[in-house]
Design an enzyme around this catalytic site. Structure first.
Site, PDB file in Angstrom:
ATOM      1  CG  ASP A 197      -2.104   0.883   1.100  1.00  0.00           C
ATOM      2  OD1 ASP A 197      -2.320   1.447   0.011  1.00  0.00           O
ATOM      3  OD2 ASP A 197      -2.831   1.039   2.106  1.00  0.00           O
TER       4      ASP A 197
ATOM      5  CG  ASN B 121      -7.820  -1.858  -5.176  1.00  0.00           C
ATOM      6  OD1 ASN B 121      -6.948  -2.702  -4.988  1.00  0.00           O
ATOM      7  ND2 ASN B 121      -8.040  -0.890  -4.281  1.00  0.00           N
TER       8      ASN B 121
ATOM      9  NE  ARG C  23      -2.851  -1.561   4.393  1.00  0.00           N
ATOM     10  CZ  ARG C  23      -4.105  -1.667   3.998  1.00  0.00           C
ATOM     11  NH1 ARG C  23      -4.856  -2.624   4.490  1.00  0.00           N
ATOM     12  NH2 ARG C  23      -4.625  -0.840   3.116  1.00  0.00           N
TER      13      ARG C  23
HETATM   14  C1  IPE Z   1      -5.338  -2.660  -0.228  1.00  0.00           C
HETATM   15  O1  IPE Z   1      -5.017  -1.327  -0.386  1.00  0.00           O
HETATM   16  C2  IPE Z   1      -5.304  -3.346  -1.550  1.00  0.00           C
HETATM   17  C3  IPE Z   1      -3.985  -3.479  -2.137  1.00  0.00           C
HETATM   18  C4  IPE Z   1      -2.850  -3.139  -1.605  1.00  0.00           C
HETATM   19  C5  IPE Z   1      -3.972  -4.073  -3.441  1.00  0.00           C
HETATM   20  P1  IPE Z   1      -6.152  -0.205  -0.513  1.00  0.00           P
HETATM   21  O2  IPE Z   1      -5.448   1.080  -0.639  1.00  0.00           O
HETATM   22  O3  IPE Z   1      -7.108  -0.579  -1.588  1.00  0.00           O
HETATM   23  O4  IPE Z   1      -6.909  -0.358   0.881  1.00  0.00           O
HETATM   24  P2  IPE Z   1      -7.847   0.646   1.665  1.00  0.00           P
HETATM   25  O5  IPE Z   1      -8.913   1.126   0.709  1.00  0.00           O
HETATM   26  O6  IPE Z   1      -6.998   1.794   2.131  1.00  0.00           O
HETATM   27  O7  IPE Z   1      -8.379  -0.149   2.803  1.00  0.00           O
HETATM   28  C1  IPE Z   2      -1.503   0.393  -3.363  1.00  0.00           C
HETATM   29  O1  IPE Z   2      -1.308   1.766  -3.376  1.00  0.00           O
HETATM   30  C2  IPE Z   2      -1.789  -0.164  -4.727  1.00  0.00           C
HETATM   31  C3  IPE Z   2      -3.172  -0.606  -4.908  1.00  0.00           C
HETATM   32  C4  IPE Z   2      -4.094  -0.581  -4.004  1.00  0.00           C
HETATM   33  C5  IPE Z   2      -3.516  -1.121  -6.211  1.00  0.00           C
HETATM   34  P1  IPE Z   2      -2.509   2.773  -3.313  1.00  0.00           P
HETATM   35  O2  IPE Z   2      -2.912   3.142  -4.711  1.00  0.00           O
HETATM   36  O3  IPE Z   2      -3.610   2.277  -2.481  1.00  0.00           O
HETATM   37  O4  IPE Z   2      -1.813   4.031  -2.636  1.00  0.00           O
HETATM   38  P2  IPE Z   2      -2.473   5.032  -1.598  1.00  0.00           P
HETATM   39  O5  IPE Z   2      -3.037   4.217  -0.475  1.00  0.00           O
HETATM   40  O6  IPE Z   2      -3.533   5.775  -2.342  1.00  0.00           O
HETATM   41  O7  IPE Z   2      -1.339   5.894  -1.161  1.00  0.00           O
HETATM   42 MG    MG Z   3      -4.084   2.472  -0.521  1.00  0.00          MG
END
Ligand code: IPE
Ligand code: IPE
Ligand code: MG
Length: 242
Positions: free
Chosen positions: A22, A70, A186
């Site tokens: 993340d 997502n 995480r």
């Molecule tokens: C979790 O991250 C999913 C992945 C890392 C692929 P998100 O960014 O989607 O999670 P939330 O929405 O903050 O819980």
């Molecule tokens: C994780 O990074 C990748 C996916 C969830 C696909 P994010 O895109 O969630 O990054 P933040 O949480 O917005 O910083």
């Molecule tokens: Mg994220």
């Protein structure tokens, strides 16, 4: 200090690590770059971490790459993420085979463009003989949906209610054949599972870090493993230090 036996040394190393990758978006924002640039940097960090995990003796590594939730993101971002996975597989599968890495897909191929779904199937098939480390790629993945699918498949197999066991449920998840998670890392300072391997995480240890995924390093992976080695996994009992 007493000498450590091979078996106790082994217990200090997790068999299966999951990483919720993340923070790509925030990594990019702090650099004044696009979210897509953040995802690209995130994908570039995958291969070095797989290599480091394999070198550290990890046998199973699960990476959360795209959740079913997502899909709620703007369609351009979603398309970008799909493209990046396709590019990663095109570019890296030969190297993964050389490094003896087996790919297992977690989640569903439904709803993924046929060309990308085919690339995923092909990568899984091409690496099926590899056995140094298993890389589980959670893509279009939902822990709850995976359990629902397992229940459907158990019912379809005609098993009686009495025949349903925890082992049977595990065997019908997309992580079939993979042991439960020992350790979940995480990145980006969030403290939640976000629907990641909720069945397999029942007794996992957690290791959150503030670092954004593109900046996660093999040194941090080592630190997580070292910290894991100091945890007392009690499984509801009174533990080894009691
Ligand atoms: C979790 O991250 C999913 C992945 C890392 C692929 P998100 O960014 O989607 O999670 P939330 O929405 O903050 O819980
Ligand atoms: C994780 O990074 C990748 C996916 C969830 C696909 P994010 O895109 O969630 O990054 P933040 O949480 O917005 O910083
Ligand atoms: Mg994220």
């Amino acid at each position: 200090m007493t000498a450590e036996t091979p078996s106790s040394a082994h217990q200090r190393i997790p068999l299966h690590i999951g990483i919720i990758m993340d923070g790509n978006g925030r990594w990019a924002a702090q650099k004044g770059r696009s979210r897509h640039a953040g995802h690209r940097a995130g994908v570039e960090n995958i291969q070095p971490i797989i290599r480091a995990a394999a070198d550290m003796g990890i046998k199973y590594l699960s990476l959360y790459a795209f959740s079913t939730e997502n899909w709620r993101r703007p369609s351009l971002e979603v398309q970008g993420l799909m493209l990046l996975l396709g590019e990663f597989l095109d570019r890296e599968v030969d190297t993964l085979i050389k490094e003896n890495v087996r790919i297992q897909h977690l989640g569903s191929l439904d709803g993924i463009a046929p060309q990308l779904a085919e690339k995923i199937r092909y990568s899984v098939a091409r690496t099926a003989h590899c056995d140094r480390i298993t890389l589980c790629v959670a893509f279009n993945y939902s822990g709850r949906q995976d359990i629902v699918n397992a229940v459907k498949s158990i019912i379809n197999s005609g098993v009686s209610a009495e025949g349903v066991t925890e082992q049977l449920v595990s065997a019908h998840l997309s992580s079939q054949g993979v042991p439960d998670l020992d350790l979940i890392i995480r990145t980006s300072g969030e403290w939640r599972l976000s629907n990641f391997m909720i069945w397999e995480a029942a007794y996992s240890e957690y290791w959150p870090t503030q670092v954004y995924w593109p900046d996660f390093t093999p040194q941090l992976l080592q630190q997580a493993i070292d910290d894991y080695g100091k945890r007392d996994r009690r499984y509801g009992g009174i533990g080894s230090k009691a």
